[in-house]
Design a protein around this motif. Structure first.
Motif, PDB file in Angstrom:
ATOM      1  N   ALA A 156       0.850  -1.188   0.000  1.00 41.54           N
ATOM      2  CA  ALA A 156       0.000   0.000   0.000  1.00 41.54           C
ATOM      3  C   ALA A 156       0.886   1.238   0.000  1.00 41.54           C
ATOM      4  O   ALA A 156       1.987   1.240   0.555  1.00 41.54           O
ATOM      5  N   ALA A 157       0.407   2.296  -0.634  1.00 44.38           N
ATOM      6  CA  ALA A 157       1.140   3.563  -0.680  1.00 44.38           C
ATOM      7  C   ALA A 157       0.568   4.512   0.361  1.00 44.38           C
ATOM      8  O   ALA A 157      -0.647   4.686   0.449  1.00 44.38           O
ATOM      9  N   SER A 158       1.456   5.129   1.135  1.00 41.67           N
ATOM     10  CA  SER A 158       1.048   6.083   2.169  1.00 41.67           C
ATOM     11  C   SER A 158       1.476   7.491   1.772  1.00 41.67           C
ATOM     12  O   SER A 158       2.358   7.673   0.935  1.00 41.67           O
ATOM     13  N   GLY A 159       0.837   8.483   2.414  1.00 42.22           N
ATOM     14  CA  GLY A 159       1.190   9.880   2.159  1.00 42.22           C
ATOM     15  C   GLY A 159       1.046  10.272   0.713  1.00 42.22           C
ATOM     16  O   GLY A 159       1.839  11.069   0.190  1.00 42.22           O
ATOM     17  N   THR A 160       0.019   9.741   0.042  1.00 44.92           N
ATOM     18  CA  THR A 160      -0.118   9.976  -1.392  1.00 44.92           C
ATOM     19  C   THR A 160      -0.597  11.398  -1.691  1.00 44.92           C
ATOM     20  O   THR A 160      -1.472  11.938  -1.017  1.00 44.92           O
ATOM     21  N   THR A 161       0.000  11.983  -2.713  1.00 41.18           N
ATOM     22  CA  THR A 161      -0.395  13.308  -3.207  1.00 41.18           C
ATOM     23  C   THR A 161      -0.579  13.217  -4.722  1.00 41.18           C
ATOM     24  O   THR A 161       0.097  12.434  -5.398  1.00 41.18           O
ATOM     25  N   TYR A 162      -1.481  14.037  -5.234  1.00 36.10           N
ATOM     26  CA  TYR A 162      -1.855  13.964  -6.642  1.00 36.10           C
ATOM     27  C   TYR A 162      -1.845  15.372  -7.243  1.00 36.10           C
ATOM     28  O   TYR A 162      -2.219  16.337  -6.577  1.00 36.10           O
ATOM     29  N   SER A 163      -1.447  15.470  -8.494  1.00 38.22           N
ATOM     30  CA  SER A 163      -1.473  16.776  -9.145  1.00 38.22           C
ATOM     31  C   SER A 163      -1.944  16.640 -10.582  1.00 38.22           C
ATOM     32  O   SER A 163      -1.698  15.620 -11.244  1.00 38.22           O
ATOM     33  N   LEU A 164      -2.616  17.671 -11.032  1.00 36.75           N
ATOM     34  CA  LEU A 164      -3.088  17.747 -12.414  1.00 36.75           C
ATOM     35  C   LEU A 164      -2.933  19.192 -12.869  1.00 36.75           C
ATOM     36  O   LEU A 164      -3.384  20.120 -12.194  1.00 36.75           O
ATOM     37  N   THR A 165      -2.269  19.377 -14.006  1.00 35.59           N
ATOM     38  CA  THR A 165      -2.076  20.714 -14.554  1.00 35.59           C
ATOM     39  C   THR A 165      -2.647  20.771 -15.964  1.00 35.59           C
ATOM     40  O   THR A 165      -2.245  19.992 -16.839  1.00 35.59           O
ATOM     41  N   LEU A 166      -3.587  21.672 -16.158  1.00 39.59           N
ATOM     42  CA  LEU A 166      -4.197  21.901 -17.454  1.00 39.59           C
ATOM     43  C   LEU A 166      -3.607  23.182 -18.051  1.00 39.59           C
ATOM     44  O   LEU A 166      -2.821  23.866 -17.393  1.00 39.59           O
ATOM     45  N   PRO A 167      -3.954  23.522 -19.288  1.00 39.18           N
ATOM     46  CA  PRO A 167      -3.419  24.767 -19.865  1.00 39.18           C
ATOM     47  C   PRO A 167      -3.809  25.982 -19.014  1.00 39.18           C
ATOM     48  O   PRO A 167      -4.942  26.060 -18.529  1.00 39.18           O
ATOM     49  N   PRO A 168      -2.910  26.919 -18.812  1.00 39.05           N
ATOM     50  CA  PRO A 168      -3.257  28.129 -18.052  1.00 39.05           C
ATOM     51  C   PRO A 168      -4.078  29.099 -18.896  1.00 39.05           C
ATOM     52  O   PRO A 168      -4.170  28.972 -20.123  1.00 39.05           O
ATOM     53  N   ASN A 169      -4.657  30.053 -18.220  1.00 42.07           N
ATOM     54  CA  ASN A 169      -5.368  31.174 -18.852  1.00 42.07           C
ATOM     55  C   ASN A 169      -6.503  30.736 -19.774  1.00 42.07           C
ATOM     56  O   ASN A 169      -6.764  31.370 -20.809  1.00 42.07           O
ATOM     57  N   LEU A 170      -7.157  29.634 -19.392  1.00 42.63           N
ATOM     58  CA  LEU A 170      -8.316  29.217 -20.174  1.00 42.63           C
ATOM     59  C   LEU A 170      -9.444  30.229 -19.998  1.00 42.63           C
ATOM     60  O   LEU A 170      -9.687  30.724 -18.897  1.00 42.63           O
ATOM     61  N   ALA A 171     -10.132  30.534 -21.112  1.00 43.33           N
ATOM     62  CA  ALA A 171     -11.194  31.535 -21.058  1.00 43.33           C
ATOM     63  C   ALA A 171     -12.370  31.060 -20.210  1.00 43.33           C
ATOM     64  O   ALA A 171     -13.041  31.872 -19.564  1.00 43.33           O
ATOM     65  N   VAL A 172     -12.601  29.747 -20.217  1.00 39.79           N
ATOM     66  CA  VAL A 172     -13.690  29.162 -19.443  1.00 39.79           C
ATOM     67  C   VAL A 172     -13.098  28.117 -18.500  1.00 39.79           C
ATOM     68  O   VAL A 172     -12.244  27.314 -18.909  1.00 39.79           O
ATOM     69  N   THR A 173     -13.515  28.132 -17.258  1.00 35.07           N
ATOM     70  CA  THR A 173     -13.021  27.169 -16.276  1.00 35.07           C
ATOM     71  C   THR A 173     -13.287  25.741 -16.752  1.00 35.07           C
ATOM     72  O   THR A 173     -14.399  25.430 -17.183  1.00 35.07           O
ATOM     73  N   PRO A 174     -12.277  24.861 -16.713  1.00 35.67           N
ATOM     74  CA  PRO A 174     -12.479  23.476 -17.158  1.00 35.67           C
ATOM     75  C   PRO A 174     -13.464  22.736 -16.258  1.00 35.67           C
ATOM     76  O   PRO A 174     -13.655  23.109 -15.096  1.00 35.67           O
ATOM     77  N   VAL A 175     -14.070  21.705 -16.824  1.00 35.59           N
ATOM     78  CA  VAL A 175     -15.021  20.877 -16.081  1.00 35.59           C
ATOM     79  C   VAL A 175     -14.378  19.524 -15.811  1.00 35.59           C
ATOM     80  O   VAL A 175     -13.846  18.872 -16.724  1.00 35.59           O
ATOM     81  N   ILE A 176     -14.412  19.106 -14.547  1.00 31.30           N
ATOM     82  CA  ILE A 176     -13.809  17.835 -14.142  1.00 31.30           C
ATOM     83  C   ILE A 176     -14.887  16.981 -13.480  1.00 31.30           C
ATOM     84  O   ILE A 176     -15.631  17.457 -12.621  1.00 31.30           O
ATOM     85  N   SER A 177     -14.966  15.725 -13.874  1.00 32.79           N
ATOM     86  CA  SER A 177     -15.957  14.804 -13.315  1.00 32.79           C
ATOM     87  C   SER A 177     -15.315  13.444 -13.062  1.00 32.79           C
ATOM     88  O   SER A 177     -14.173  13.198 -13.465  1.00 32.79           O
ATOM     89  N   GLY A 178     -16.068  12.565 -12.399  1.00 32.35           N
ATOM     90  CA  GLY A 178     -15.556  11.234 -12.092  1.00 32.35           C
ATOM     91  C   GLY A 178     -14.692  11.178 -10.853  1.00 32.35           C
ATOM     92  O   GLY A 178     -13.989  10.195 -10.628  1.00 32.35           O
ATOM     93  N   LEU A 179     -14.724  12.230 -10.043  1.00 36.79           N
ATOM     94  CA  LEU A 179     -13.948  12.261  -8.804  1.00 36.79           C
ATOM     95  C   LEU A 179     -14.619  11.398  -7.742  1.00 36.79           C
ATOM     96  O   LEU A 179     -15.837  11.211  -7.758  1.00 36.79           O
ATOM     97  N   PRO A 180     -13.844  10.840  -6.807  1.00 36.60           N
ATOM     98  CA  PRO A 180     -14.450  10.096  -5.702  1.00 36.60           C
ATOM     99  C   PRO A 180     -15.435  10.976  -4.927  1.00 36.60           C
ATOM    100  O   PRO A 180     -15.313  12.207  -4.918  1.00 36.60           O
ATOM    101  N   ALA A 181     -16.386  10.342  -4.279  1.00 34.04           N
ATOM    102  CA  ALA A 181     -17.404  11.070  -3.524  1.00 34.04           C
ATOM    103  C   ALA A 181     -16.761  12.009  -2.510  1.00 34.04           C
ATOM    104  O   ALA A 181     -15.838  11.625  -1.785  1.00 34.04           O
ATOM    105  N   GLY A 182     -17.244  13.258  -2.491  1.00 38.39           N
ATOM    106  CA  GLY A 182     -16.759  14.232  -1.518  1.00 38.39           C
ATOM    107  C   GLY A 182     -15.540  15.011  -1.946  1.00 38.39           C
ATOM    108  O   GLY A 182     -15.144  15.960  -1.261  1.00 38.39           O
ATOM    109  N   VAL A 183     -14.917  14.634  -3.058  1.00 35.87           N
ATOM    110  CA  VAL A 183     -13.717  15.334  -3.521  1.00 35.87           C
ATOM    111  C   VAL A 183     -14.118  16.558  -4.344  1.00 35.87           C
ATOM    112  O   VAL A 183     -15.010  16.488  -5.195  1.00 35.87           O
ATOM    113  N   THR A 184     -13.440  17.677  -4.100  1.00 34.32           N
ATOM    114  CA  THR A 184     -13.688  18.913  -4.851  1.00 34.32           C
ATOM    115  C   THR A 184     -12.408  19.354  -5.547  1.00 34.32           C
ATOM    116  O   THR A 184     -11.320  18.834  -5.269  1.00 34.32           O
TER     117      THR A 184
END
Length: 252
Positions: A156-184
């Protein structure tokens, strides 16, 4: 007597030897031999160097090795050696091997009839990121993709951290779905960094988060890159697949 390494990390091969010997002045009769390895090994262990005709069977529930056809008599000063034992270190990063030898002949030193060897080691996780992305999208059109964070184990992995970087300065905020329950999530336009809140800080062996789906509009340049990475405090012997970047290129 047992000869095993002191330290082997999870998922790595362990190899050692077992020696059953009669150090007495007379023959040992009515002999019985026992060998116990870690229970619930993912793959059956391998034994070699057994006396001719001897077979063995591993019980995953208990770790007990049943030896069939072992000699019932051992001459004075003789030994059955060396029996080589090989297995893969469990996900816990530690294992114990125990051996025993009993005889119906009077034993003047029974304290050395049993022996145990502890093989310590570190937990090992193989964290990885995978990104899929629409490959050819012109400026102003919709780009879609997915990201999956996985722990390939064996621990098992402990102390896990995750990152996602999309293009900057997008005119419209990106939409993200499929996240685990309660994640924002939140998107930082100046950097393109997506901050996740509530993702688990541990990931079981073989477990994944995702696919997480994201959608955004291709920038005016007609080119965009998505980068994802995952890390943890557990030893990762394959860090090369922790981070991945994928680019979508189209016409401006």
């Amino acid at each position: 007597a047992l000869g095993f390494p002191i330290s082997v990390n999870a998922g790595q091969p362990v190899s050692g030897t077992v020696v059953f010997s009669n150090k007495g002045l007379g023959a040992a009769n009515g002999d019985s031999f026992s060998l116990t390895l870690p229970a619930k090994l993912a793959a059956a262990p391998l034994l070699s160097g057994l006396p001719a005709g001897v077979t063995y069977q591993y019980n995953p529930a208990t770790g007990l090795i049943t030896l069939t056809g072992m000699p019932t008599q051992l001459a004075a000063g003789s030994a059955l050696a060396p029996i080589t034992v090989s297995y893969v270190q469990p996900a816990a990063g530690t294992s114990t091997v125990s051996a025993g030898f009993t005889t119906t002949t009077t034993d003047s030193n029974p304290s050395n009839n049993t022996a145990s060897a502890q093989v310590g080691g570190a937990d090992v996780a193989d964290l990885s990121s995978k990104v899929t992305l629409s490959p050819n999208v012109n400026a102003g059109q919709s780009v879609s993709g997915t990201v999956v964070f996985t722990n390939n184990g064996p621990s098992a992995a402990s102390g896990t951290t995750y990152s996602l970087t999309l293009p900057p300065n997008l005119a419209v905020t990106p939409v993200i779905s499929g996240l685990p329950a309660g994640v924002t999530y939140s998107y930082a336009p100046n950097t393109g960094v997506v901050t996740f809140t509530g993702l688990p800080t541990s990931l079981a062996s073989g477990a994944s988060i995702g696919p997480i789906t994201f959608n955004y509009t291709q920038p005016a340049s007609g080119t965009s890159t998505v980068t994802a990475s995952v890390g943890g405090t557990t030893l990762d012997t394959n860090p090369g697949n922790n981070k991945v970047s994928v680019t979508s290129t189209g016409a401006a």
